[in-house]
Design a protein around this motif. Structure first.
Motif, PDB file in Angstrom:
ATOM      1  N   PHE A 287     -20.545 -16.753 110.535  1.00 40.56           N
ATOM      2  CA  PHE A 287     -21.287 -15.838 109.684  1.00 40.56           C
ATOM      3  C   PHE A 287     -20.584 -14.469 109.675  1.00 40.56           C
ATOM      4  N   GLU A 288     -20.177 -14.023 108.503  1.00 35.25           N
ATOM      5  CA  GLU A 288     -19.580 -12.697 108.351  1.00 35.25           C
ATOM      6  C   GLU A 288     -18.523 -12.380 109.406  1.00 35.25           C
ATOM      7  N   PRO A 289     -17.480 -13.179 109.513  1.00 36.03           N
ATOM      8  CA  PRO A 289     -16.432 -12.851 110.494  1.00 36.03           C
ATOM      9  C   PRO A 289     -15.952 -11.419 110.304  1.00 36.03           C
ATOM     10  N   TYR A 290     -15.831 -10.687 111.408  1.00 41.58           N
ATOM     11  CA  TYR A 290     -15.435  -9.278 111.320  1.00 41.58           C
ATOM     12  C   TYR A 290     -13.916  -9.195 111.214  1.00 41.58           C
ATOM     13  N   TRP A 291     -13.401  -9.553 110.017  1.00 36.00           N
ATOM     14  CA  TRP A 291     -11.963  -9.560 109.790  1.00 36.00           C
ATOM     15  C   TRP A 291     -11.360  -8.164 109.875  1.00 36.00           C
ATOM     16  N   ASN A 292     -12.182  -7.129 109.728  1.00 35.54           N
ATOM     17  CA  ASN A 292     -11.656  -5.780 109.543  1.00 35.54           C
ATOM     18  C   ASN A 292     -11.452  -5.003 110.832  1.00 35.54           C
ATOM     19  N   VAL A 293     -11.370  -5.658 111.970  1.00 34.32           N
ATOM     20  CA  VAL A 293     -10.926  -4.962 113.173  1.00 34.32           C
ATOM     21  C   VAL A 293      -9.534  -4.413 112.891  1.00 34.32           C
ATOM     22  N   PRO A 294      -9.317  -3.122 113.051  1.00 41.07           N
ATOM     23  CA  PRO A 294      -8.018  -2.537 112.694  1.00 41.07           C
ATOM     24  C   PRO A 294      -6.842  -3.293 113.293  1.00 41.07           C
ATOM     25  N   ILE A 295      -5.943  -3.708 112.463  1.00 38.56           N
ATOM     26  CA  ILE A 295      -4.699  -4.405 112.790  1.00 38.56           C
ATOM     27  C   ILE A 295      -4.959  -5.771 113.414  1.00 38.56           C
ATOM     28  N   LEU A 296      -5.788  -5.839 114.437  1.00 40.81           N
ATOM     29  CA  LEU A 296      -6.043  -7.106 115.109  1.00 40.81           C
ATOM     30  C   LEU A 296      -6.606  -8.147 114.154  1.00 40.81           C
ATOM     31  N   GLY A 297      -7.514  -7.727 113.271  1.00 41.40           N
ATOM     32  CA  GLY A 297      -8.118  -8.667 112.337  1.00 41.40           C
ATOM     33  C   GLY A 297      -7.097  -9.254 111.385  1.00 41.40           C
TER      34      GLY A 297
END
Length: 314
Positions: free
Chosen positions: A223-233
């Motif tokens: 559910f809503e993977p937090y892709w927007n972790v800076p750089i790591l995502g």
């Protein structure tokens, strides 16, 4: 379901990173004495929650585990599916989410099983570690990203720890918790009957578990993977083409919400779906939704969860 992230890495991290064949288990009848010495039971007329206040681990810090057993468990000649859920502290505790509205997850599972909408399933709610939540849930892929001393120092400044521990968390799931469940409960050991689920950071971890250990977790709901972790995502997404498991043996569910900040997940959401489809996934083993202006309340969450539960647990 509040799996809402409480440990968002700040933008300064950008600077940092740029420089058995379906057989019953030996103990296939539920008896309290089979469990660890420190456990609690809450039984109702329709189901039972078995609570282990401190599940001991040599890989991660001890944590609370809650196991929901459905009505009439254990039925003879029935091997139950297992649904592992991250951030389990939000699942059964008064069935509430952070904004004090009922999640009713327990009732939803009851209803779906009573109507045979899903297969007989036990639910394993895994509480997060709290202050190490981000470090345990953020995938260590690619590992080379955090090798420098400066990177470790910056990660410590942002999270309090200079390492990611998701590989250790997977060791806990694969080598300790899953074997414990298989040994003590009447469940299938087949990968297609093992499902892992989470929201935002928990969704990233669930995906990571399913691609690192497809022999253990044959299904994942993200559910809503937090892709927007800076750089790591972005770096994690870039590794997926080489790490997505075969579509012949795995099933995945993804969704995202178009409301407010969650709308920024859309680009990577679509990118990930494209990678899965290029790998050979189809409607039979890949399901995805975009929710328009999704409001987080109990009614909407019930509708939202019903889709992946039926898709992965039928």
């Amino acid at each position: 379901m509040q799996f809402r992230s409480t440990a968002i890495i700040s933008g300064s991290l950008l600077v940092l990173l740029i420089s058995c064949v379906n057989n019953p288990s030996p103990s296939n009848t539920y008896e309290s004495k089979q469990l660890t010495p420190h456990y609690e039971n809450i039984r109702t007329s329709s189901d039972t929650i078995v609570t282990i206040p401190k599940f001991n681990s040599k890989f991660v810090s001890d944590r609370r585990i809650e196991i929901l057993l459905p009505a009439q468990y254990p039925k003879k000649e029935t091997l139950y599916k297992v649904l592992y859920i991250q951030d389990g502290e939000h699942l059964f505790q008064n069935d509430t989410i952070s904004f004090n509205k009922s999640l009713n997850f327990r009732n939803q599972i009851r209803s779906l099983q009573a109507t045979n909408s899903i297969s007989p399933t036990i639910v394993v709610a895994i509480w997060s570690s709290g202050n190490k939540r981000f470090n345990e849930y953020m995938p260590e892929q690619p590992k080379s990203l955090l090798n420098s001393a400066f990177a470790k120092a910056e990660l410590k400044k942002q999270t309090g720890y200079n390492e990611l521990y998701s590989d250790e968390y997977l060791d806990f799931l694969v080598n300790e918790l899953s074997p414990f469940i298989i040994k003590n409960f009447q469940v299938s050991s087949n990968k297609e009957d093992s499902i892992i689920m989470g929201n935002e950071m928990g969704a990233l971890l669930s995906l990571y578990a399913a691609i690192k250990h497809p022999d253990i977790f044959g299904n994942a709901a993200c559910f809503e993977p937090y892709w927007n972790v800076p750089i790591l995502g972005d770096a994690f997404v870039e590794t997926l083409p080489k790490s997505i498991p075969s579509p012949s043996s795995s099933k995945f569910y993804f969704d995202h919400n178009s409301l407010k900040t969650d709308s920024h997940y859309k680009s990577n959401h679509n990118r990930v779906l494209k990678e899965f489809k290029q790998k050979g996934y189809s409607d039979d083993n890949l399901l995805s939704f975009e929710y328009k202006n999704f409001i987080e309340d109990s009614v909407n969450w019930k509708r939202r969860m019903e889709i992946p539960l039926k898709f992965l647990l039928k």
